[in-house]
Write an enzyme that holds these catalytic residues in place. Structure first.
Site, mmCIF file in Angstrom:
data_model
loop_
_atom_site.group_PDB
_atom_site.id
_atom_site.type_symbol
_atom_site.label_atom_id
_atom_site.label_comp_id
_atom_site.label_asym_id
_atom_site.label_seq_id
_atom_site.Cartn_x
_atom_site.Cartn_y
_atom_site.Cartn_z
ATOM 1 N N GLY A 192 49.604 84.873 103.086
ATOM 2 C CA GLY A 192 48.516 84.342 102.374
ATOM 3 C C GLY A 192 47.505 85.610 101.783
ATOM 4 N N GLY A 193 46.311 85.313 101.644
ATOM 5 C CA GLY A 193 45.382 86.330 101.358
ATOM 6 C C GLY A 193 45.160 87.447 102.337
ATOM 7 N N ARG A 235 81.452 60.866 122.874
ATOM 8 C CA ARG A 235 82.707 60.736 122.880
ATOM 9 C C ARG A 235 83.183 60.848 124.647
ATOM 10 N NH1 ARG A 235 86.145 62.421 118.326
ATOM 11 N NH2 ARG A 235 84.434 63.470 117.690
ATOM 12 N N GLN A 281 72.389 70.176 117.304
ATOM 13 C CA GLN A 281 70.851 70.463 117.463
ATOM 14 C C GLN A 281 69.865 69.417 116.485
ATOM 15 O OE1 GLN A 281 67.706 73.973 117.289
ATOM 16 N NE2 GLN A 281 69.708 74.680 117.022
ATOM 17 N N GLU A 339 72.818 75.441 110.791
ATOM 18 C CA GLU A 339 71.563 75.932 110.668
ATOM 19 C C GLU A 339 71.438 76.967 109.453
ATOM 20 O OE1 GLU A 339 68.494 75.937 112.658
ATOM 21 O OE2 GLU A 339 67.956 77.069 110.847
ATOM 22 N N ASP A 390 68.005 73.106 111.871
ATOM 23 C CA ASP A 390 68.232 72.125 112.752
ATOM 24 C C ASP A 390 66.943 71.489 113.383
ATOM 25 O OD1 ASP A 390 70.872 72.532 112.524
ATOM 26 O OD2 ASP A 390 71.043 74.114 114.099
HETATM 27 N N1 COA Z 1 83.861 58.077 119.409
HETATM 28 C C1 COA Z 1 84.891 58.344 118.489
HETATM 29 N N2 COA Z 1 84.585 59.046 117.540
HETATM 30 C C2 COA Z 1 83.562 59.718 117.324
HETATM 31 C C3 COA Z 1 82.335 59.665 118.183
HETATM 32 C C4 COA Z 1 82.498 58.644 119.478
HETATM 33 N N3 COA Z 1 81.709 58.498 120.410
HETATM 34 N N4 COA Z 1 81.245 60.477 117.870
HETATM 35 C C5 COA Z 1 81.687 60.912 116.788
HETATM 36 N N5 COA Z 1 82.898 60.445 116.390
HETATM 37 C C6 COA Z 1 83.989 61.018 115.249
HETATM 38 C C7 COA Z 1 83.146 60.561 114.051
HETATM 39 O O1 COA Z 1 83.626 59.381 113.656
HETATM 40 C C8 COA Z 1 83.776 61.648 112.998
HETATM 41 O O2 COA Z 1 85.032 61.139 112.768
HETATM 42 P P1 COA Z 1 85.808 61.180 111.497
HETATM 43 O O3 COA Z 1 85.514 62.438 110.748
HETATM 44 O O4 COA Z 1 87.291 60.909 111.856
HETATM 45 O O5 COA Z 1 85.402 60.170 110.538
HETATM 46 C C9 COA Z 1 83.842 62.908 114.009
HETATM 47 O O6 COA Z 1 83.751 62.336 115.305
HETATM 48 C C10 COA Z 1 82.466 63.574 113.648
HETATM 49 O O7 COA Z 1 82.649 64.207 112.683
HETATM 50 P P2 COA Z 1 81.663 65.255 112.140
HETATM 51 O O8 COA Z 1 80.108 64.786 112.602
HETATM 52 O O9 COA Z 1 81.806 65.395 110.802
HETATM 53 O O10 COA Z 1 81.903 66.439 113.136
HETATM 54 P P3 COA Z 1 82.230 68.133 112.952
HETATM 55 O O11 COA Z 1 82.197 68.622 114.260
HETATM 56 O O12 COA Z 1 83.251 68.222 112.019
HETATM 57 O O13 COA Z 1 80.844 68.619 112.064
HETATM 58 C C11 COA Z 1 78.466 69.253 111.749
HETATM 59 C C12 COA Z 1 79.838 68.941 112.595
HETATM 60 C C13 COA Z 1 77.344 69.421 112.262
HETATM 61 C C14 COA Z 1 78.967 70.169 110.764
HETATM 62 C C15 COA Z 1 78.339 67.717 110.758
HETATM 63 O O14 COA Z 1 78.258 66.669 111.720
HETATM 64 C C16 COA Z 1 77.303 67.604 109.972
HETATM 65 O O15 COA Z 1 77.559 68.189 108.651
HETATM 66 N N6 COA Z 1 76.336 66.863 110.346
HETATM 67 C C17 COA Z 1 75.293 66.752 109.484
HETATM 68 C C18 COA Z 1 74.141 67.995 109.224
HETATM 69 C C19 COA Z 1 73.757 68.259 110.579
HETATM 70 O O16 COA Z 1 73.110 67.692 111.209
HETATM 71 N N7 COA Z 1 73.998 69.605 111.036
HETATM 72 C C20 COA Z 1 73.319 70.353 111.764
HETATM 73 C C21 COA Z 1 73.981 70.052 113.221
HETATM 74 S S1 COA Z 1 72.942 70.939 114.204
#
Ligand code: COA
Length: 416
Positions: A248-249, A38, A17, A140, A169
């Site tokens: 607020g107030g 992906r 998000q 979030e 988010d």
């Molecule tokens: N092709 C190949 N690999 C891809 C890709 C693509 N097009 N897009 C993403 N990836 C891979 C990344 O390289 C990463 O791989 P790695 O961990 O092996 O290096 C993986 O997919 C994505 O990891 P991540 O973003 O950590 O995903 P997650 O699903 O485990 O975590 C969140 C999700 C939201 C918790 C995390 O992305 C996060 O903390 N983000 C920052 C804060 C944030 O925006 N949170 C709010 C989301 S609404």
């Protein structure tokens, strides 16, 4: 019609998000936003909480309108090469992967600058660089807790509470959009791009600034006069949860209206605006309170504010929330019905203003989504449906100079 961000190309390397909300806003205002996903699965929200089998979930459609979708496996060498070409030819890359993911993929800030010194790299993370929790993945509600919102939301006799508004988010996405526009303006002056980041904790805190104000007041005085705990309750050393008190107030509260016994949203928010006291008394049929020294100053009202709200609830007993607001608006009382999502879905004013709109989606047909909350006199914002997974892959690759044979090969190797 010329759009404000025409000519700005954004690599939308976001998911869930926070990032998508940011890039959607910029797409509304004319940027060419290419969502890189992906192959095979795409953004996880395409398949989360689906209401129709095999059709992109509303979670995705609400956050990805006006974008193009390119599937790309950026862990494969051919995928990396395409991403490099996009970086060379784009203005902004927005990402919200977990900490370190972009570096691990080979696209560190240093590498991005080598590829395109004019590039703006915009990131959302849970916590800021160097923060003790900088390595944490964040969603979030985690951010709402870390940014001070949860400890100050809810009722004093209940636990910390998160709100349904996406303070962690979408709010962080809006902050990041301001950062991107600022960096674009700076690039006009300096010719250089820069790295822009916004931590979800910081974006939540930015909206909780009046609670920090209250903490500083509490530290000094030991009480907070606008909170329900004053003057009859006790304060601890941290800002307490204030229920539905106004921040607020001007004291305010959520008050029951006709039908509250069966309708969970038969309430209004009522504000006692100090400077509107005489009108307020007339509105609620209590003209005798206008000049009564026991009521006619904010200080005099403080210790009986809940008795006053209790009286107003008796006045509301035979009025629906909409009828009540129709009376109160004539007397300038700041108030509103508590709107259910069902009512918002069907609200004619929100539809007329374009704040909610119906758009077309290739697989689901018409769907309702949010429109731009910002209105312009010189920019018409047209909302279009979200793209199917990989809908624009071939188109984007062709624009980078790939011919149809090369594109077919990339598909065969599952690079796109
Ligand atoms: N092709 C190949 N690999 C891809 C890709 C693509 N097009 N897009 C993403 N990836 C891979 C990344 O390289 C990463 O791989 P790695 O961990 O092996 O290096 C993986 O997919 C994505 O990891 P991540 O973003 O950590 O995903 P997650 O699903 O485990 O975590 C969140 C999700 C939201 C918790 C995390 O992305 C996060 O903390 N983000 C920052 C804060 C944030 O925006 N949170 C709010 C989301 S609404």
């Amino acid at each position: 019609m010329t759009k404000a961000l025409d000519g700005i190309r954004i690599i939308d390397f976001t998911h869930v998000q926070a990032g998508p909300a940011c890039t959607q806003l910029l797409a509304w205002y004319g940027a060419d936003v290419i969502k890189v996903e992906r192959p095979g699965s795409g953004d996880v929200t395409r398949s989360q909480l689906r209401d129709i089998p095999d059709v992109d979930a509303l979670y995705f459609t609400q956050l990805n309108s006006n974008k193009r979708s390119l599937t790309l496996d950026t862990k494969k060498p051919a995928g990396k090469k395409i991403l490099e070409e996009l970086v060379r030819t784009s203005d902004v890359m927005v990402e919200n992967f977990g900490p370190g993911a972009l570096d691990r993929m080979g696209f560190s800030w240093e590498r991005i600058q080598e590829l395109n010194p004019r590039m703006i790299l915009a990131s959302v993370k849970g916590f800021s660089d160097g923060h003790a929790y900088e390595d944490l993945k964040v969603y979030e509600n985690v951010a709402q807790c870390a940014g001070g919102a949860a400890s100050t939301t809810g009722f004093w006799d209940g636990p910390p509470t998160v709100t349904g508004a996406a303070l962690g988010d979408s709010n962080t996405g809006m902050h990041l959009a301001i950062g991107i526009l600022t960096a674009l303006r700076m690039r006009d002056i300096t010719g250089r791009g820069q790295k822009v980041s916004c931590a979800m904790q910081d974006a939540v805190l930015n909206l909780c600034r009046v609670k920090l104000r209250d903490q500083l007041r509490l530290d000094r005085t030991g009480f907070l006069e606008e909170y329900p705990q004053y003057p009859h309750g006790k304060f601890g050393d941290a800002v307490p949860r204030g229920g539905n008190a106004g921040g607020g107030g001007q004291p305010g509260w959520v008050l029951k209206c006709k039908g509250w016994q069966t309708d969970p949203n038969a309430y209004i928010y009522f504000t006692i605006q100090g400077q509107n006291w005489a009108n307020t008394c007339k509105a609620i049929d209590r003209p005798e309170w206008i000049d009564d020294p026991a009521y006619n100053t904010a200080t005099a009202r403080q210790d009986k504010i809940f008795d006053i709200f209790g009286y107003i609830e008796t006045w509301l007993e035979n009025r629906t929330k909409f009828e009540a607001v129709d009376v109160l608006r004539k007397y300038d009382v700041p108030c509103a019905p508590v709107m259910s999502m069902k009512e918002i879905e069907n609200d004619p004013s929100l539809r007329a203003s374009g704040s909610i709109v119906e758009v077309e989606h290739k697989a689901r047909g018409k769907y309702l989504t949010v429109g731009s909350p910002i209105k312009f006199s010189e920019l018409t914002v047209e909302i279009t449906g979200s793209p199917l997974l990989g809908e624009h892959s071939d188109q984007v690759l062709a624009s980078l100079g790939y011919d149809s044979q090369q594109i077919a090969q990339l598909h065969a190797e599952k690079v796109v």
